[in-house]
Write a protein that holds these residues in place. Structure first.
Motif, PDB file in Angstrom:
ATOM      1  N   GLY A  22       0.807  -1.209   0.000  1.00 21.24           N
ATOM      2  CA  GLY A  22       0.000   0.000   0.000  1.00 21.24           C
ATOM      3  C   GLY A  22       0.840   1.260   0.000  1.00 21.24           C
ATOM      4  N   MET A  23       1.940   1.236   0.757  1.00 21.61           N
ATOM      5  CA  MET A  23       2.833   2.393   0.782  1.00 21.61           C
ATOM      6  C   MET A  23       3.463   2.628  -0.588  1.00 21.61           C
ATOM      7  SD  MET A  23       4.652   1.822   4.526  1.00 21.61           S
ATOM      8  CE  MET A  23       5.787   3.204   4.331  1.00 21.61           C
ATOM      9  N   ALA A  24       3.953   1.549  -1.215  1.00 21.51           N
ATOM     10  CA  ALA A  24       4.590   1.683  -2.525  1.00 21.51           C
ATOM     11  C   ALA A  24       3.595   2.145  -3.576  1.00 21.51           C
ATOM     12  CB  ALA A  24       5.221   0.348  -2.925  1.00 21.51           C
ATOM     13  N   MET A  25       2.385   1.614  -3.545  1.00 22.27           N
ATOM     14  CA  MET A  25       1.381   2.009  -4.534  1.00 22.27           C
ATOM     15  C   MET A  25       0.958   3.461  -4.342  1.00 22.27           C
ATOM     16  SD  MET A  25      -0.930  -1.475  -4.716  1.00 22.27           S
ATOM     17  CE  MET A  25      -1.832  -1.009  -6.190  1.00 22.27           C
ATOM     18  N   THR A  26       0.932   3.922  -3.097  1.00 16.07           N
ATOM     19  CA  THR A  26       0.559   5.310  -2.827  1.00 16.07           C
ATOM     20  C   THR A  26       1.633   6.265  -3.340  1.00 16.07           C
ATOM     21  OG1 THR A  26      -0.709   4.654  -0.880  1.00 16.07           O
ATOM     22  CG2 THR A  26      -0.024   6.954  -0.996  1.00 16.07           C
ATOM     23  N   VAL A  27       2.891   5.955  -3.073  1.00 17.23           N
ATOM     24  CA  VAL A  27       3.976   6.805  -3.572  1.00 17.23           C
ATOM     25  C   VAL A  27       3.999   6.794  -5.095  1.00 17.23           C
ATOM     26  CG1 VAL A  27       6.476   7.144  -3.627  1.00 17.23           C
ATOM     27  CG2 VAL A  27       5.365   6.492  -1.491  1.00 17.23           C
ATOM     28  N   SER A  28       3.797   5.621  -5.707  1.00 18.24           N
ATOM     29  CA  SER A  28       3.772   5.523  -7.169  1.00 18.24           C
ATOM     30  C   SER A  28       2.640   6.357  -7.760  1.00 18.24           C
ATOM     31  CB  SER A  28       3.624   4.052  -7.582  1.00 18.24           C
ATOM     32  OG  SER A  28       3.545   3.935  -8.987  1.00 18.24           O
ATOM     33  N   TYR A  29       1.468   6.279  -7.150  1.00 20.04           N
ATOM     34  CA  TYR A  29       0.332   7.074  -7.618  1.00 20.04           C
ATOM     35  C   TYR A  29       0.665   8.563  -7.544  1.00 20.04           C
ATOM     36  CZ  TYR A  29      -4.484   8.841  -7.965  1.00 20.04           C
ATOM     37  OH  TYR A  29      -5.628   9.515  -8.340  1.00 20.04           O
ATOM     38  N   ALA A  30       1.206   8.990  -6.409  1.00 19.94           N
ATOM     39  CA  ALA A  30       1.546  10.405  -6.246  1.00 19.94           C
ATOM     40  C   ALA A  30       2.596  10.844  -7.258  1.00 19.94           C
ATOM     41  CB  ALA A  30       2.043  10.659  -4.824  1.00 19.94           C
ATOM     42  N   SER A  82      -5.132   5.302   6.835  1.00 22.88           N
ATOM     43  CA  SER A  82      -4.563   6.162   7.869  1.00 22.88           C
ATOM     44  C   SER A  82      -3.183   5.663   8.281  1.00 22.88           C
ATOM     45  CB  SER A  82      -5.493   6.245   9.084  1.00 22.88           C
ATOM     46  OG  SER A  82      -5.623   4.980   9.715  1.00 22.88           O
ATOM     47  N   VAL A  83      -3.012   4.329   8.343  1.00 19.65           N
ATOM     48  CA  VAL A  83      -1.718   3.753   8.689  1.00 19.65           C
ATOM     49  C   VAL A  83      -0.716   4.005   7.559  1.00 19.65           C
ATOM     50  CG1 VAL A  83      -0.474   1.647   9.262  1.00 19.65           C
ATOM     51  CG2 VAL A  83      -2.782   2.004  10.139  1.00 19.65           C
ATOM     52  N   VAL A  84      -1.133   3.762   6.317  1.00 22.46           N
ATOM     53  CA  VAL A  84      -0.264   3.999   5.161  1.00 22.46           C
ATOM     54  C   VAL A  84       0.197   5.447   5.144  1.00 22.46           C
ATOM     55  CG1 VAL A  84      -0.237   4.181   2.639  1.00 22.46           C
ATOM     56  CG2 VAL A  84      -1.185   2.138   3.730  1.00 22.46           C
ATOM     57  N   ARG A  85      -0.732   6.361   5.313  1.00 26.08           N
ATOM     58  CA  ARG A  85      -0.386   7.784   5.264  1.00 26.08           C
ATOM     59  C   ARG A  85       0.532   8.174   6.423  1.00 26.08           C
ATOM     60  NH1 ARG A  85      -4.587  12.911   4.621  1.00 26.08           N
ATOM     61  NH2 ARG A  85      -2.996  14.545   4.760  1.00 26.08           N
ATOM     62  N   ASP A  86       0.222   7.690   7.625  1.00 28.64           N
ATOM     63  CA  ASP A  86       1.061   8.004   8.786  1.00 28.64           C
ATOM     64  C   ASP A  86       2.491   7.508   8.597  1.00 28.64           C
ATOM     65  OD1 ASP A  86      -1.020   9.233  10.103  1.00 28.64           O
ATOM     66  OD2 ASP A  86      -1.447   7.534  11.434  1.00 28.64           O
ATOM     67  N   MET A  87       2.644   6.282   8.086  1.00 29.59           N
ATOM     68  CA  MET A  87       3.979   5.728   7.908  1.00 29.59           C
ATOM     69  C   MET A  87       4.745   6.459   6.804  1.00 29.59           C
ATOM     70  SD  MET A  87       4.448   3.488  10.243  1.00 29.59           S
ATOM     71  CE  MET A  87       5.994   2.822   9.634  1.00 29.59           C
ATOM     72  N   LEU A  88       4.062   6.849   5.748  1.00 25.90           N
ATOM     73  CA  LEU A  88       4.720   7.604   4.680  1.00 25.90           C
ATOM     74  C   LEU A  88       5.188   8.960   5.178  1.00 25.90           C
ATOM     75  CD1 LEU A  88       2.339   6.753   1.701  1.00 25.90           C
ATOM     76  CD2 LEU A  88       4.704   5.980   1.993  1.00 25.90           C
ATOM     77  N   THR A 104       8.867  12.639  -1.866  1.00 23.93           N
ATOM     78  CA  THR A 104      10.171  13.235  -1.610  1.00 23.93           C
ATOM     79  C   THR A 104      11.207  12.447  -2.409  1.00 23.93           C
ATOM     80  OG1 THR A 104      10.571  11.762   0.254  1.00 23.93           O
ATOM     81  CG2 THR A 104       9.451  13.855   0.732  1.00 23.93           C
ATOM     82  N   GLN A 105      12.461  12.908  -2.412  1.00 28.96           N
ATOM     83  CA  GLN A 105      13.512  12.123  -3.052  1.00 28.96           C
ATOM     84  C   GLN A 105      13.668  10.785  -2.352  1.00 28.96           C
ATOM     85  OE1 GLN A 105      15.221  12.594  -5.957  1.00 28.96           O
ATOM     86  NE2 GLN A 105      15.771  10.469  -5.491  1.00 28.96           N
ATOM     87  N   ARG A 106      13.532  10.796  -1.031  1.00 30.86           N
ATOM     88  CA  ARG A 106      13.589   9.547  -0.266  1.00 30.86           C
ATOM     89  C   ARG A 106      12.440   8.637  -0.670  1.00 30.86           C
ATOM     90  NH1 ARG A 106      15.538   7.563   4.802  1.00 30.86           N
ATOM     91  NH2 ARG A 106      13.957   6.539   6.097  1.00 30.86           N
ATOM     92  N   GLY A 107      11.282   9.220  -0.970  1.00 27.97           N
ATOM     93  CA  GLY A 107      10.138   8.442  -1.432  1.00 27.97           C
ATOM     94  C   GLY A 107      10.420   7.769  -2.760  1.00 27.97           C
ATOM     95  N   ARG A 108      11.108   8.462  -3.650  1.00 25.10           N
ATOM     96  CA  ARG A 108      11.459   7.861  -4.945  1.00 25.10           C
ATOM     97  C   ARG A 108      12.504   6.769  -4.768  1.00 25.10           C
ATOM     98  NH1 ARG A 108      10.809  13.447  -6.342  1.00 25.10           N
ATOM     99  NH2 ARG A 108       8.957  13.703  -7.674  1.00 25.10           N
ATOM    100  N   ASP A 109      13.402   6.956  -3.790  1.00 26.77           N
ATOM    101  CA  ASP A 109      14.363   5.887  -3.483  1.00 26.77           C
ATOM    102  C   ASP A 109      13.616   4.651  -2.971  1.00 26.77           C
ATOM    103  OD1 ASP A 109      16.410   7.593  -4.163  1.00 26.77           O
ATOM    104  OD2 ASP A 109      16.887   8.145  -2.096  1.00 26.77           O
ATOM    105  N   PHE A 110      12.630   4.871  -2.123  1.00 28.21           N
ATOM    106  CA  PHE A 110      11.800   3.775  -1.611  1.00 28.21           C
ATOM    107  C   PHE A 110      11.086   3.064  -2.754  1.00 28.21           C
ATOM    108  CE2 PHE A 110       7.270   2.928  -0.448  1.00 28.21           C
ATOM    109  CZ  PHE A 110       7.474   1.732   0.229  1.00 28.21           C
ATOM    110  N   LEU A 111      10.574   3.828  -3.701  1.00 29.32           N
ATOM    111  CA  LEU A 111       9.850   3.248  -4.826  1.00 29.32           C
ATOM    112  C   LEU A 111      10.764   2.377  -5.677  1.00 29.32           C
ATOM    113  CD1 LEU A 111       6.931   3.438  -5.735  1.00 29.32           C
ATOM    114  CD2 LEU A 111       7.580   5.300  -7.279  1.00 29.32           C
ATOM    115  N   ALA A 112      12.027   2.762  -5.788  1.00 30.89           N
ATOM    116  CA  ALA A 112      12.981   1.989  -6.581  1.00 30.89           C
ATOM    117  C   ALA A 112      13.426   0.722  -5.850  1.00 30.89           C
ATOM    118  CB  ALA A 112      14.201   2.847  -6.911  1.00 30.89           C
TER     119      ALA A 112
END
Length: 245
Positions: A22-30, A82-88, A104-112
Motif C-alpha cells: 500500500g505504501m509503494a502504490m501510494t507513492v507511485s500514484y503520487a 490512515s496507517v499507510v499515510r502516517d507511515m509515509l 520526496t527524493q527519499r520516497g522515490r528511493d523507496f519506490l525503486a
C-alpha cells in the motif's frame, strides 16, 4: 529486548505485505499522477481513495468489503489508509505541497527499492506506531511483552491457531466462550490482543488469517507467512527444533 526484524532472503515482499504494498502504490500514484489531492480538511480526496480501494487488495478491506458498507468512500472509510499515510509521513516518503501530497527524493528511493526499507517500516510500525484509540504509554508498556507474544505465536501458528488459542494461553484465568457469554474483562483482553498485536502482524504480512467460509462474526485461523521466518529469529525456533528431534 525487542526481537530484531531483519529481512533475509529474496522474497516478493510487496506480494506478502499489505502495508509495504500500500505504501509503494501510494507513492507511485503520487509520482505518476501529479500528487494526491487533499480535501479542505486535509484528507486524501475521493478519487485516490476509490483508486486505493480497487488496487490495494488489502485483506478484509477489498473494494467489495468497503463498498458493501458505503458506496462513496472517504479516507476515513478505509482504515488501512490512515496507517499507510502516517507511515509515509513518518518516514518522510511523502510531503505536503499546498493541497497535494507529493513524493520526496527519499520516497522515490523507496519506490525503486521498497524491500530495502522493509526492516525500518516493520520495526517502526510493529513496535512504535500508535494506532487510533491507543496511547503512547500503552504502546511503550507493551514493548516489554513483544518477545512473549511473538514466541507464543511462533509456536502456536505453526499449524494454524485461533485468537482464542492465543488468549487462553496468555490469560489462563479467563475463559473465552461465545461472545454473548464473555465477561467484560475477557472481551477487552481479546479485543486488545486482536487489534494491538494480531492485526499489525497481519497488515505487515507476517501472519495471514484464513477466513474461508466464515461469517463476519467468526474468528479465522492464523498462519505464519514466508515473511515471518524470513525476518524473525526467535528463542522458540530452537525450542521447536529440539521438540522435533
Amino acid at each position: 529486548m525487542l526481537p530484531e526484524i531483519k529481512l533475509m532472503g529474496d522474497l516478493d515482499v510487496a506480494a506478502l505485505s499489505p502495508l509495504l504494498r500500500g505504501m509503494a502504490m501510494t507513492v507511485s500514484y503520487a509520482d505518476t499522477q501529479g500528487g494526491i489531492g487533499l480535501t479542505a480538511s486535509g484528507a486524501m480526496n475521493r478519487k485516490f481513495v476509490h483508486w486505493a480501494a480497487a488496487h490495494f487488495d488489502w485483506p478484509g478491506h477489498t473494494s467489495d468489503d468497503l463498498y458493501s458498507v458505503s458506496k462513496v468512500l472517504n479516507e476515513a472509510d478505509m482504515p488501512p489508509l490512515s496507517v499507510v499515510r502516517d507511515m509515509l509521513k513518518h518516514l518522510r516518503l511523502l510531503r505536503r505541497r499546498k493541497d497535494v501530497l507529493v513524493p520526496t527524493q527519499r520516497g522515490r528511493d523507496f519506490l525503486a527499492r521498497p524491500q530495502a526499507f522493509f526492516d525500518l517500516i516493520a520495526t517502526d510500525y510493529l513496535y512504535a506506531y500508535i494506532h487510533h484509540g491507543q496511547t503512547q504509554e500503552a504502546v511503550r508498556d507493551r514493548m516489554r511483552w513483544w518477545h512473549v507474544f511473538l514466541n507464543l505465536i511462533n509456536m502456536k501458528a505453526k499449524t494454524g491457531c485461533s485468537l482464542n488459542d492465543l488468549v487462553n494461553e496468555l490469560y489462563p484465568s479467563e475463559s473465552y466462550p461465545a461472545p454473548a457469554e464473555m465477561t467484560v474483562e475477557a472481551w477487552t483482553e481479546k479485543s486488545a490482543f486482536r487489534y494491538d498485536i494480531i492485526r499489525p502482524l497481519c497488515w505487515l504480512g507476517l501472519l495471514h488469517e484464513d477466513r474461508e467460509g466464515l461469517t463476519i462474526w467468526q474468528d479465522g485461523t492464523y498462519h505464519k507467512t514466508p515473511l515471518w521466518a524470513a525476518c524473525l529469529k526467535l528463542d522458540s525456533d530452537m525450542q521447536s527444533e529440539f521438540t522435533l528431534h
